[in-house]
Write an enzyme that holds these catalytic residues in place. Structure first.
Site, mmCIF file in Angstrom:
data_model
loop_
_atom_site.group_PDB
_atom_site.id
_atom_site.type_symbol
_atom_site.label_atom_id
_atom_site.label_comp_id
_atom_site.label_asym_id
_atom_site.label_seq_id
_atom_site.Cartn_x
_atom_site.Cartn_y
_atom_site.Cartn_z
ATOM 1 N N ASP A 33 1.366 -1.116 20.003
ATOM 2 C CA ASP A 33 2.128 -0.640 21.165
ATOM 3 C C ASP A 33 1.159 -0.007 22.163
ATOM 4 O OD1 ASP A 33 5.397 0.239 21.571
ATOM 5 O OD2 ASP A 33 3.873 1.218 22.841
ATOM 6 N N ASN A 91 15.461 -1.087 18.620
ATOM 7 C CA ASN A 91 16.445 -0.576 19.567
ATOM 8 C C ASN A 91 17.235 -1.740 20.150
ATOM 9 O OD1 ASN A 91 15.554 2.142 19.337
ATOM 10 N ND2 ASN A 91 13.807 1.654 20.646
ATOM 11 N N GLU A 99 13.987 -1.004 26.001
ATOM 12 C CA GLU A 99 13.410 -1.189 27.336
ATOM 13 C C GLU A 99 12.975 -2.629 27.576
ATOM 14 O OE1 GLU A 99 10.298 1.705 27.564
ATOM 15 O OE2 GLU A 99 11.715 3.379 27.554
ATOM 16 N N VAL A 100 12.445 -3.258 26.556
ATOM 17 C CA VAL A 100 11.964 -4.648 26.706
ATOM 18 C C VAL A 100 12.978 -5.593 26.059
ATOM 19 C CG1 VAL A 100 10.113 -6.269 26.193
ATOM 20 C CG2 VAL A 100 9.563 -3.859 26.662
ATOM 21 N N HIS A 104 12.165 -6.703 19.162
ATOM 22 C CA HIS A 104 10.931 -6.189 18.566
ATOM 23 C C HIS A 104 11.267 -5.101 17.571
ATOM 24 C CE1 HIS A 104 11.804 -4.066 22.322
ATOM 25 N NE2 HIS A 104 11.325 -2.966 21.751
ATOM 26 N N HIS A 106 9.620 -1.832 15.815
ATOM 27 C CA HIS A 106 8.531 -0.858 15.869
ATOM 28 C C HIS A 106 8.139 -0.529 14.432
ATOM 29 C CE1 HIS A 106 9.298 0.537 20.129
ATOM 30 N NE2 HIS A 106 10.501 0.029 19.851
HETATM 31 P P1 AMP Z 1 11.846 -0.363 23.353
HETATM 32 O O1 AMP Z 1 12.145 0.902 24.072
HETATM 33 O O2 AMP Z 1 12.360 -0.362 21.942
HETATM 34 O O3 AMP Z 1 12.257 -1.590 24.144
HETATM 35 O O4 AMP Z 1 10.271 -0.401 23.191
HETATM 36 C C1 AMP Z 1 9.419 -1.097 24.054
HETATM 37 C C2 AMP Z 1 8.013 -0.757 23.644
HETATM 38 O O5 AMP Z 1 7.133 -1.699 24.224
HETATM 39 C C3 AMP Z 1 7.552 0.634 24.074
HETATM 40 O O6 AMP Z 1 7.159 1.383 22.933
HETATM 41 C C4 AMP Z 1 6.359 0.324 25.002
HETATM 42 O O7 AMP Z 1 5.329 1.272 24.901
HETATM 43 C C5 AMP Z 1 5.945 -1.038 24.510
HETATM 44 N N1 AMP Z 1 5.217 -1.854 25.482
HETATM 45 C C6 AMP Z 1 5.550 -2.093 26.768
HETATM 46 N N2 AMP Z 1 4.650 -2.918 27.342
HETATM 47 C C7 AMP Z 1 3.742 -3.214 26.389
HETATM 48 C C8 AMP Z 1 2.559 -4.020 26.352
HETATM 49 N N3 AMP Z 1 2.140 -4.692 27.432
HETATM 50 N N4 AMP Z 1 1.856 -4.087 25.201
HETATM 51 C C9 AMP Z 1 2.271 -3.406 24.095
HETATM 52 N N5 AMP Z 1 3.381 -2.639 24.062
HETATM 53 C C10 AMP Z 1 4.100 -2.535 25.191
#
Ligand code: AMP
Length: 118
Positions: A33, A91, A99-100, A104, A106
């Site tokens: 991450d 999440n 957020e993404v 995924h 974690h």
């Molecule tokens: P979530 O809130 O569960 O969607 O987590 C998204 C995660 O993606 C967060 O912990 C971010 O720090 C991580 N993240 C966002 N962009 C990148 C990236 N380019 N490379 C690695 N991790 C990322």
């Protein structure tokens, strides 16, 4: 909601932006991450286009589902955190704090992870 092909993990999967890779096979990619919340903070993602765990469970093949689950165990072994333990979570949606919009997991490890939710 349809899958957004321009989300950041889709770009990583296409090799358009770099990642610090830990493990990859036909079905999954695992990388660190970019903004670690614990000493060790790693992500494990499927290569298929799935928005979140619900989408994955509804649409993915049994093979993809098994491979993603096994990858969590494999990556935890590669990281050497099996003995001391770790936390894995995913999440889902806005209340879940996602957020993404590409599924995924974690993996948090390397120290006491603390309260399950805040
Ligand atoms: P979530 O809130 O569960 O969607 O987590 C998204 C995660 O993606 C967060 O912990 C971010 O720090 C991580 N993240 C966002 N962009 C990148 C990236 N380019 N490379 C690695 N991790 C990322």
């Amino acid at each position: 909601m349809s899958y957004d092909k321009n989300n950041i993990f889709a770009k990583i999967l296409r090799g358009e932006i770099p990642c610090k890779k830990i493990y990859e096979n036909e079905f999954v990619l695992s990388f660190y991450d970019v903004n670690p919340q614990k000493k060790i903070h790693v992500l494990v993602i499927p290569k298929g286009e799935y928005i979140d765990l619900d989408d994955f469970n509804n649409k993915a093949s049994d093979k993809e589902i098994v491979e993603l689950n096994k990858a969590i165990t494999h990556v935890s072994s590669l990281l050497g955190v099996r003995e001391r333990g770790f936390r894995t979570l995913t999440n889902i949606g806005s209340d879940g704090g996602q957020e993404v919009p590409h599924l995924h997991y974690h993996i948090f490890a390397g120290e006491k992870i603390g309260k399950m939710v805040s």
